[in-house]
Design an enzyme around this catalytic site. Structure first.
Site, short mmCIF file in Angstrom:
data_model
loop_
_atom_site.label_atom_id
_atom_site.label_comp_id
_atom_site.label_asym_id
_atom_site.label_seq_id
_atom_site.Cartn_x
_atom_site.Cartn_y
_atom_site.Cartn_z
N ALA A 7 12.61 49.33 12.99
CA ALA A 7 11.38 49.98 13.45
C ALA A 7 10.52 50.52 12.31
O ALA A 7 9.30 50.36 12.31
CB ALA A 7 11.74 51.09 14.44
N LYS B 291 24.71 41.55 18.05
CA LYS B 291 24.56 41.68 16.59
C LYS B 291 24.93 43.10 16.12
O LYS B 291 25.36 43.29 14.99
CB LYS B 291 23.16 41.27 16.15
CG LYS B 291 22.02 42.03 16.81
CD LYS B 291 21.47 43.12 15.96
CE LYS B 291 20.61 44.09 16.74
NZ LYS B 291 19.88 45.04 15.93
N GLN C 77 24.41 51.81 18.97
CA GLN C 77 24.64 50.86 20.07
C GLN C 77 25.92 50.05 19.87
O GLN C 77 26.58 49.65 20.81
CB GLN C 77 23.47 49.87 20.19
CG GLN C 77 22.08 50.49 20.10
CD GLN C 77 21.74 51.41 21.24
OE1 GLN C 77 22.28 51.26 22.32
NE2 GLN C 77 20.87 52.38 21.00
N LYS D 43 18.32 46.98 23.05
CA LYS D 43 19.46 46.19 22.57
C LYS D 43 20.74 46.89 23.01
O LYS D 43 21.00 48.03 22.62
CB LYS D 43 19.40 46.05 21.06
CG LYS D 43 18.23 45.16 20.63
CD LYS D 43 18.09 45.07 19.13
CE LYS D 43 16.96 44.10 18.77
NZ LYS D 43 16.61 44.13 17.35
N SER E 293 10.08 56.70 23.67
CA SER E 293 9.29 57.06 22.48
C SER E 293 10.19 57.47 21.33
O SER E 293 9.89 58.42 20.61
CB SER E 293 8.34 58.20 22.84
OG SER E 293 9.08 59.25 23.42
N PHE F 51 10.54 61.54 26.55
CA PHE F 51 11.60 62.42 27.04
C PHE F 51 11.37 63.75 26.32
O PHE F 51 11.55 63.85 25.10
CB PHE F 51 12.97 61.82 26.71
CG PHE F 51 14.12 62.69 27.12
CD1 PHE F 51 14.53 62.74 28.44
CD2 PHE F 51 14.80 63.45 26.19
CE1 PHE F 51 15.59 63.54 28.83
CE2 PHE F 51 15.86 64.26 26.57
CZ PHE F 51 16.25 64.30 27.88
N1 NAD Z 1 15.07 51.70 15.91
C1 NAD Z 1 15.05 50.42 15.64
O1 NAD Z 1 14.90 50.01 14.49
C2 NAD Z 1 15.15 49.43 16.76
C3 NAD Z 1 14.70 48.14 16.54
C4 NAD Z 1 14.79 47.21 17.56
C5 NAD Z 1 15.36 47.59 18.77
N2 NAD Z 1 15.79 48.87 18.95
C6 NAD Z 1 16.34 49.20 20.26
O2 NAD Z 1 15.38 49.98 20.95
C7 NAD Z 1 16.04 50.86 21.87
C8 NAD Z 1 15.50 52.26 21.66
O3 NAD Z 1 15.88 52.69 20.38
P1 NAD Z 1 15.04 53.70 19.51
O4 NAD Z 1 15.45 53.43 18.09
O5 NAD Z 1 13.61 53.67 19.84
O6 NAD Z 1 15.62 55.10 20.02
P2 NAD Z 1 16.10 56.33 19.13
O7 NAD Z 1 17.58 56.26 18.96
O8 NAD Z 1 15.24 56.42 17.91
O9 NAD Z 1 15.70 57.60 19.98
C9 NAD Z 1 16.42 58.15 21.04
C10 NAD Z 1 15.44 58.30 22.19
O10 NAD Z 1 16.17 58.65 23.36
C11 NAD Z 1 15.46 59.71 24.01
N3 NAD Z 1 16.39 60.45 24.86
C12 NAD Z 1 17.31 61.38 24.50
N4 NAD Z 1 17.95 61.82 25.59
C13 NAD Z 1 17.43 61.15 26.65
C14 NAD Z 1 17.69 61.15 28.05
N5 NAD Z 1 18.63 61.94 28.57
N6 NAD Z 1 16.96 60.33 28.84
C15 NAD Z 1 16.03 59.53 28.32
N7 NAD Z 1 15.73 59.47 27.00
C16 NAD Z 1 16.43 60.27 26.19
C17 NAD Z 1 14.89 60.50 22.89
O11 NAD Z 1 13.84 61.31 23.33
C18 NAD Z 1 14.40 59.39 21.97
O12 NAD Z 1 13.16 58.93 22.39
C19 NAD Z 1 17.53 50.71 21.60
O13 NAD Z 1 18.08 49.85 22.54
C20 NAD Z 1 17.58 50.06 20.23
O14 NAD Z 1 18.73 49.27 20.06
C21 NAD Z 1 15.69 49.79 17.99
#
Ligand code: NAD
Length: 435
Positions: A239, A290, A384, A206, A97, A127
């Protein structure tokens, strides 16, 4: 346009079936919007952001969500009949989330209501953390907003935050994995033995993991840990823009046509257009690599270079992505996949807008370390690109192919070995593409 074989940098790596353009039609093509939601609001649902009172369907879902929260937070086994009796259809759980997990929950939460295929409540594993003295899961369930990771956006009321990962996943048929990749292994470990028989998943993550033989795809890690079928969704999908419902495309890599159709129904909206293709590994490796290129683009921005340089970084980065995919992926690598949203579109979006580019630019301008900047600039979000560069570097070293991928390797050396950032331009000037 990518050149024909042999590969971008001299002789092609061992044949992996590198295909020409247009070799394989995406399996989602020709389906049109499919049975996914038709453009415009679904009957009974208020269009996003429209004023006025909540529609009856929304009120019903809100009541349902409250009941689920009560049941999930009650001590001991949940009372009453099995959930399936009350909620027919495929149960969906979003595992994660953060920024992207919350944005995709807006889409999934709405789409499950349009389709008879899914249960109306979507579980969102959170989390747990405390924000402003309150639990984040309580904030999401009471205020319908993830104030930390997606502030300013209301989540649909049928998206129910669940802080216990087992309670979140145990009734799900469809699992949507969307965590920073460093957390996926321990999270899957907690889920082992608690999944519904026949459950299947899709990874929106990713990045890549470290495997004994080098690099491991996140989808492989999930498959190994949970013994389920795993597809992937990658694309030019920043996002916040998706949450704002700005038009974009995405690519799903899925080998199972039935699941492909289910995912199309789950994710597609008028402003989030889905193409389904079969070569999952290529789709996934694009999503990881990327971010490495975006770090390079950020270095160039920090050094004061312009759009021509950025375009060159994007092109050379794309060539290295294609070459690396051919080296690494098990099945055929269709070059056409790089023309999907997961390929060139995601690369452009990330090199102009993403957090990897932003932090890399600050790295050059501030002289601070990547770790310091991640802490200062990202409010708990994770980078990442540098970590993926390190995993890629290990693979290239093992295969003695470091000199064939100067962009990827120089990003790694600048991030982890103290190489001067000025050397990034030298790596572009001496790139084997120009020899
Ligand atoms: N944000 C974007 O624009 C975007 C777009 C496409 C893909 N992604 C990919 O989606 C994936 C998730 O990214 P995001 O942007 O949603 O995350 P984020 O970086 O916004 O958030 C970090 C998340 O990790 C959680 N977290 C922290 N410590 C943790 C632990 N010990 N165990 C489990 N969870 C923990 C936090 O609660 C939070 O939900 C990544 O692989 C990212 O590359 C992100």
């Amino acid at each position: 346009m990518p050149r024909p074989q042999p590969g971008p940098f001299g002789p092609a790596p061992p044949a992996r079936g590198g295909a020409g353009l247009g070799r394989r039609p995406p399996i989602g093509r020709g389906l049109g919007p499919g049975p996914g939601p038709a453009p415009g609001p679904a009957p009974g649902l208020r269009p996003a952001g429209s004023p006025g009172a909540a529609a009856p369907a929304e009120l019903l879902l809100s009541a349902l969500a409250v009941r689920i929260v009560r049941r999930l937070s009650a001590p001991g086994p949940p009372p009453g009949p099995p959930a399936a009796a009350a909620m027919p259809g495929l149960g969906v759980c979003i595992v994660g989330s953060g920024n992207w997990g919350s944005a995709i929950s807006k889409i999934v939460g709405r789409n499950v209501c349009h389709s008879g295929r899914f249960s109306p409540a979507v579980r969102l594993w959170v989390f747990e953390e405390t924000v402003g003295g309150r639990k984040l899961s309580d904030i999401i369930n009471q205020d319908h907003e993830n104030v930390k990771y997606l502030p300013g956006h209301k989540l649909p009321p049928n998206v129910v935050a669940v802080p216990d990962v087992v309670a979140a996943v145990e009734e799900a048929d469809v699992l949507v994995f969307v965590l920073p990749h460093q957390f996926i292994a321990p999270t899957c470990a907690q889920m082992v033995g608690h999944l519904k028989p026949g459950a299947f998943g899709i990874s929106l993550i990713k990045g890549v993991d470290e495997g004994p033989g080098g690099l491991k795809l996140i989808s492989d890690l999930i498959r190994e840990k949970l013994s389920i079928e795993v597809s992937v969704l990658m694309g030019a999908n920043i996002a916040n823009e998706v949450a704002e419902e700005k038009f974009c495309e995405t690519t799903i890599g899925c080998k199972n046509p039935e699941h492909g159709q289910i995912y199309k129904e789950l994710f597609q909206t008028p402003n989030f257009r889905v193409t389904v293709v079969e070569d999952c590994d290529t789709v996934e490796i694009c999503g990881a690599l990327k971010n490495v290129v975006a770090v390079g683009a950020g270095f160039c921005d920090g050094l004061g270079f312009g759009d021509n340089t950025k375009a060159a970084v994007i092109r050379l980065g794309l060539m290295e992505m294609v070459a690396f995919a051919k080296l690494f992926c098990r099945g055929p690598v269709a070059v056409a996949t790089f023309l999907e949203s997961c390929g060139v579109a995601d690369l452009i979006a990330t090199c102009y807008g993403g957090r990897n580019r932003r932090v890399a630019e600050a790295f050059v301008r501030s002289g601070k370390t990547i770790e310091e900047l991640e802490r200062e600039m990202l409010n708990g979000q994770k980078l990442q690109g540098p970590q993926t560069a390190a995993e890629v570097y290990k693979v290239l070293t093992q295969k003695e192919m470091v000199d064939k991928f100067p962009l990827f390797v120089t990003v790694y050396q600048i991030c982890y070995e103290g190489k001067s950032v000025q050397r990034f331009i030298e790596c572009l000037q001496q790139h084997p593409e120009h020899v």
